[in-house]
Design an enzyme around this catalytic site. Structure first.
Site, mmCIF file in Angstrom:
data_model
loop_
_atom_site.group_PDB
_atom_site.id
_atom_site.type_symbol
_atom_site.label_atom_id
_atom_site.label_comp_id
_atom_site.label_asym_id
_atom_site.label_seq_id
_atom_site.Cartn_x
_atom_site.Cartn_y
_atom_site.Cartn_z
ATOM 1 N N PRO A 166 41.814 81.545 46.158
ATOM 2 C CA PRO A 166 41.482 82.238 44.905
ATOM 3 C C PRO A 166 42.108 83.640 44.710
ATOM 4 O O PRO A 166 42.423 83.923 43.544
ATOM 5 C CB PRO A 166 40.000 82.220 44.861
ATOM 6 C CG PRO A 166 39.654 82.351 46.338
ATOM 7 C CD PRO A 166 40.706 81.428 46.961
ATOM 8 N N LEU A 167 42.596 83.990 45.648
ATOM 9 C CA LEU A 167 43.192 85.322 45.777
ATOM 10 C C LEU A 167 44.833 85.241 45.886
ATOM 11 O O LEU A 167 45.431 86.172 46.019
ATOM 12 C CB LEU A 167 42.717 86.347 46.755
ATOM 13 C CG LEU A 167 40.970 86.671 46.759
ATOM 14 C CD1 LEU A 167 40.722 87.443 47.846
ATOM 15 C CD2 LEU A 167 40.882 87.251 45.171
ATOM 16 N N TYR A 194 41.960 72.221 60.083
ATOM 17 C CA TYR A 194 42.266 73.684 60.180
ATOM 18 C C TYR A 194 42.435 74.075 61.543
ATOM 19 O O TYR A 194 41.423 74.503 62.308
ATOM 20 C CB TYR A 194 41.438 74.662 59.650
ATOM 21 C CG TYR A 194 41.115 74.277 58.031
ATOM 22 C CD1 TYR A 194 42.117 73.848 57.262
ATOM 23 C CD2 TYR A 194 39.817 74.796 57.229
ATOM 24 C CE1 TYR A 194 42.060 73.732 55.713
ATOM 25 C CE2 TYR A 194 39.853 74.494 55.722
ATOM 26 C CZ TYR A 194 40.708 74.052 55.186
ATOM 27 O OH TYR A 194 40.835 73.972 53.973
#
Length: 285
Positions: free
Chosen positions: A208-209, A53
């Site tokens: 998840p969204l 990341y």
């Protein structure tokens, strides 16, 4: 804060995904630290990160370093389970590459240990299968790290059911987590979720969204989430996370955030109870 379990560790029912604070479009450090501290203030005890990341090739582990800084500057930082990953790389041109070689994973773990400033990583997950390396070899490296005490718990990410069973066998029944993509827009990980439920392994849905760029569109793209949200007077995103929590007690969503208000809205999903009829409606979306 409601809790769930990953292995023998009790964690907040909803964690925080750190990726948006370190990749393209990331906020400045002050806002990221404010977001992390807001999550800690609200009771978050699970933060997900990875050495990949980052943006530039010269800043590997940017998110791990950021999280370590946030935890060190908060009085509840010691209560947090940090889950990091190895096996994915970003060469700096915007692409993502893979390296599942045992020697790479072991070196990556050592580097993550240094950046996080810990003697053992709470949860270390093999980030993504590398088609050039036998899966058993990659997971075997994670097993070695577990046996050597470099990591306290072991998991895998982006795995199919066969790989989940294989990893659990290689780890001697010590697999504690599977981190796969799962959202209203991406339902193909249902079999993995069901297998984790059967095995008692934590299932950590990533994005998840719907992902960084699409999370705000969830209600407009999936009308039932918007309708149920209106009934409860909450956001469609909160309904989405409550729906995931209702699917199985092994589910621990890790929504990404780069603003304090975003993670606080997500965390409130743990207090939202959906009816059986509402859950059935959302299952059909």
């Amino acid at each position: 804060m409601h809790t769930r379990r990953i292995g023998d560790v009790e964690v907040s029912a909803i964690g925080l995904g750190g990726m948006p604070m370190s990749i393209e479009g990331r906020p400045d450090e002050a806002r990221s630290l404010a977001t992390l501290h807001a999550a800690l203030d609200a009771g978050v005890t699970l933060i997900d990160t990875a050495d990949a990341y980052h943006v530039g090739a010269d800043e590997v582990g940017h998110n791990e370093t950021l999280i370590a800084k946030a935890l060190a500057s908060h009085d509840r930082g010691g209560d947090v389970l940090v889950a990091t990953k190895g096996g994915h790389l970003r060469p700096g041109d915007g692409s993502w590459t893979l390296d599942g070689r045992p020697e790479h994973l072991k070196a990556a773990c050592e580097a993550s240990l240094r950046r996080l400033g810990v003697e053992a990583i709470g949860l270390y997950q093999f980030h993504r299968p590398d088609p050039r390396v036998p899966y058993a070899d990659s997971v075997g490296a994670v097993r070695d790290l577990l046996d050597e005490g470099k990591i306290r718990m072991a998991g895998i990410s982006n795995a199919n059911p066969e790989q989940i069973r294989q990893a659990n066998d290689i780890l001697g029944g010590r697999l504690v987590s599977v981190q796969n993509q799962f959202s209203p827009a991406f339902r193909s990980s249902e079999p993995e979720l069901e297998l984790c439920d059967e095995l008692g392994v934590a299932f950590l849905p990533w994005s998840p969204l719907g992902g960084i760029s699409r999370a705000g569109e969830l209600g407009s793209a999936y009308a039932p989430f918007a309708r149920i949200a209106e009934v409860h007077g909450v956001s469609p995103q909160r309904v989405c996370l409550a729906w995931m929590l209702a699917k199985s007690p092994v589910v621990v969503p890790i929504p990404g955030a780069s603003r304090p208000e975003t993670i606080l809205d997500s965390l409130a999903a743990a207090d939202l109870t959906l009816s059986a009829a509402e859950i059935a409606t959302l299952d059909q979306v």
